[in-house]
Write a protein that holds these residues in place. Sequence first.
Motif, PDB file in Angstrom:
ATOM      1  N   PRO A  65       0.807  -1.224   0.000  1.00 34.13           N
ATOM      2  CA  PRO A  65       0.000   0.000   0.000  1.00 34.13           C
ATOM      3  C   PRO A  65       0.839   1.272   0.000  1.00 34.13           C
ATOM      4  CG  PRO A  65      -0.863  -1.565   1.593  1.00 34.13           C
ATOM      5  CD  PRO A  65       0.444  -2.114   1.098  1.00 34.13           C
ATOM      6  N   GLY A  66       1.976   1.271   0.688  1.00 29.77           N
ATOM      7  CA  GLY A  66       2.844   2.449   0.710  1.00 29.77           C
ATOM      8  C   GLY A  66       3.356   2.797  -0.676  1.00 29.77           C
ATOM      9  N   ALA A  67       3.763   1.780  -1.428  1.00 34.16           N
ATOM     10  CA  ALA A  67       4.248   2.014  -2.790  1.00 34.16           C
ATOM     11  C   ALA A  67       3.108   2.505  -3.682  1.00 34.16           C
ATOM     12  CB  ALA A  67       4.858   0.741  -3.365  1.00 34.16           C
ATOM     13  N   TRP A  68       1.919   1.944  -3.499  1.00 36.66           N
ATOM     14  CA  TRP A  68       0.758   2.375  -4.282  1.00 36.66           C
ATOM     15  C   TRP A  68       0.437   3.835  -3.986  1.00 36.66           C
ATOM     16  CZ3 TRP A  68      -4.102   4.373  -3.693  1.00 36.66           C
ATOM     17  CH2 TRP A  68      -4.971   4.265  -4.769  1.00 36.66           C
ATOM     18  N   LEU A  69       0.437   4.204  -2.708  1.00 38.32           N
ATOM     19  CA  LEU A  69       0.155   5.585  -2.328  1.00 38.32           C
ATOM     20  C   LEU A  69       1.213   6.541  -2.893  1.00 38.32           C
ATOM     21  CD1 LEU A  69      -0.911   4.988   1.378  1.00 38.32           C
ATOM     22  CD2 LEU A  69      -2.413   5.738  -0.478  1.00 38.32           C
ATOM     23  N   THR A  70       2.474   6.128  -2.858  1.00 42.11           N
ATOM     24  CA  THR A  70       3.555   6.954  -3.389  1.00 42.11           C
ATOM     25  C   THR A  70       3.383   7.151  -4.891  1.00 42.11           C
ATOM     26  OG1 THR A  70       5.058   6.181  -1.675  1.00 42.11           O
ATOM     27  CG2 THR A  70       6.059   7.146  -3.639  1.00 42.11           C
ATOM     28  N   ARG A  71       3.049   6.087  -5.590  1.00 36.81           N
ATOM     29  CA  ARG A  71       2.849   6.177  -7.036  1.00 36.81           C
ATOM     30  C   ARG A  71       1.693   7.118  -7.368  1.00 36.81           C
ATOM     31  NH1 ARG A  71       2.227   0.900 -10.628  1.00 36.81           N
ATOM     32  NH2 ARG A  71       4.468   0.941 -10.353  1.00 36.81           N
ATOM     33  N   VAL A  72       0.582   6.959  -6.667  1.00 38.05           N
ATOM     34  CA  VAL A  72      -0.587   7.802  -6.932  1.00 38.05           C
ATOM     35  C   VAL A  72      -0.276   9.264  -6.605  1.00 38.05           C
ATOM     36  CG1 VAL A  72      -2.961   8.285  -6.216  1.00 38.05           C
ATOM     37  CG2 VAL A  72      -2.257   5.947  -6.703  1.00 38.05           C
ATOM     38  N   ALA A  73       0.376   9.507  -5.471  1.00 37.86           N
ATOM     39  CA  ALA A  73       0.729  10.883  -5.100  1.00 37.86           C
ATOM     40  C   ALA A  73       1.669  11.498  -6.132  1.00 37.86           C
ATOM     41  CB  ALA A  73       1.359  10.921  -3.708  1.00 37.86           C
ATOM     42  N   GLY A  74       2.630  10.736  -6.608  1.00 36.51           N
ATOM     43  CA  GLY A  74       3.549  11.230  -7.632  1.00 36.51           C
ATOM     44  C   GLY A  74       2.817  11.586  -8.920  1.00 36.51           C
ATOM     45  N   ARG A  75       1.864  10.762  -9.306  1.00 37.37           N
ATOM     46  CA  ARG A  75       1.096  11.042 -10.526  1.00 37.37           C
ATOM     47  C   ARG A  75       0.188  12.253 -10.354  1.00 37.37           C
ATOM     48  NH1 ARG A  75      -0.389   4.921 -12.493  1.00 37.37           N
ATOM     49  NH2 ARG A  75       1.707   4.421 -13.214  1.00 37.37           N
ATOM     50  N   ILE A  76      -0.395  12.406  -9.179  1.00 34.35           N
ATOM     51  CA  ILE A  76      -1.230  13.589  -8.935  1.00 34.35           C
ATOM     52  C   ILE A  76      -0.364  14.842  -8.991  1.00 34.35           C
ATOM     53  CG2 ILE A  76      -2.637  14.792  -7.213  1.00 34.35           C
ATOM     54  CD1 ILE A  76      -3.597  12.008  -6.265  1.00 34.35           C
ATOM     55  N   GLY A  82       1.661  19.896 -14.477  1.00 29.32           N
ATOM     56  CA  GLY A  82       1.422  20.099 -15.896  1.00 29.32           C
ATOM     57  C   GLY A  82       0.102  20.778 -16.204  1.00 29.32           C
ATOM     58  N   SER A  83      -0.672  21.094 -15.180  1.00 29.81           N
ATOM     59  CA  SER A  83      -1.992  21.682 -15.411  1.00 29.81           C
ATOM     60  C   SER A  83      -1.886  23.124 -15.894  1.00 29.81           C
ATOM     61  CB  SER A  83      -2.823  21.639 -14.125  1.00 29.81           C
ATOM     62  OG  SER A  83      -2.349  22.590 -13.197  1.00 29.81           O
ATOM     63  N   ALA A  84      -2.960  23.602 -16.463  1.00 35.13           N
ATOM     64  CA  ALA A  84      -3.004  24.984 -16.959  1.00 35.13           C
ATOM     65  C   ALA A  84      -2.806  25.975 -15.819  1.00 35.13           C
ATOM     66  CB  ALA A  84      -4.335  25.239 -17.655  1.00 35.13           C
ATOM     67  N   ARG A  85      -3.312  25.652 -14.632  1.00 33.07           N
ATOM     68  CA  ARG A  85      -3.169  26.553 -13.486  1.00 33.07           C
ATOM     69  C   ARG A  85      -1.698  26.738 -13.142  1.00 33.07           C
ATOM     70  NH1 ARG A  85      -2.750  26.245  -7.743  1.00 33.07           N
ATOM     71  NH2 ARG A  85      -2.521  24.010  -7.933  1.00 33.07           N
ATOM     72  N   ALA A  86      -0.928  25.657 -13.155  1.00 31.65           N
ATOM     73  CA  ALA A  86       0.491  25.752 -12.818  1.00 31.65           C
ATOM     74  C   ALA A  86       1.248  26.536 -13.886  1.00 31.65           C
ATOM     75  CB  ALA A  86       1.096  24.360 -12.663  1.00 31.65           C
ATOM     76  N   ARG A  87       0.856  26.398 -15.136  1.00 34.47           N
ATOM     77  CA  ARG A  87       1.534  27.146 -16.201  1.00 34.47           C
ATOM     78  C   ARG A  87       1.184  28.629 -16.154  1.00 34.47           C
ATOM     79  NH1 ARG A  87       0.172  22.429 -19.071  1.00 34.47           N
ATOM     80  NH2 ARG A  87      -1.685  23.428 -19.898  1.00 34.47           N
ATOM     81  N   ARG A  88      -0.050  28.965 -15.741  1.00 35.23           N
ATOM     82  CA  ARG A  88      -0.468  30.366 -15.680  1.00 35.23           C
ATOM     83  C   ARG A  88       0.178  31.093 -14.519  1.00 35.23           C
ATOM     84  NH1 ARG A  88      -5.717  28.429 -16.579  1.00 35.23           N
ATOM     85  NH2 ARG A  88      -6.115  28.634 -14.380  1.00 35.23           N
TER      86      ARG A  88
END
Length: 163
Positions: A65-76, A82-88
């Motif tokens: 579960p720790g690895a799964w949570l880390t992977r999901v957090a990294g992807r989020i 990469g979102s438009a908000r971060a670029r603006r």
Amino acid sequence: MTTRSEPAADRTDPSLGAIMSERRRLINLAYRLLGSLADAEDVVQETYVRWYTLSREQQEAIVSPGAWLTRVAGRICLDLLGSARARRESYVGAWIPEPLPDRTEWLDGRPDGGGPADPADRVTLDESVNMAFLVVLESMTPAERVAFVLHDVFRYPFAEVAE
């Protein structure tokens, strides 16, 4: 009038402790990727939401579960970077990182910290290393940032990061 309550273990999910123990590590990961404590806490909250929307069978099928949570957090984090908000939102002045509430998480775990003996020298060294680390992260693309932090900070092998 008092009533006899059930033991705490009967009322809570047995894996809850293992999942919640990952919170500090996930916040550290998200903070290092995003540079904002508020955004890091939002990412961790979203990660837990995704965990608890899985069915019981899906949760039990996850080996680590720790690895799964880390992977999901990294992807989020990657999606957020990469979102438009971060670029603006691009700050035009000198970027100053937020202070962390618990600086012991940044140390290498040794009691002496492995640095200079004078506490003032240690603080100066810590601040300069933290600033250099954040400048390096700021110069990377979101994908490079995720790979760098997962590999160099959390010691995940590149093959696992690439998945």
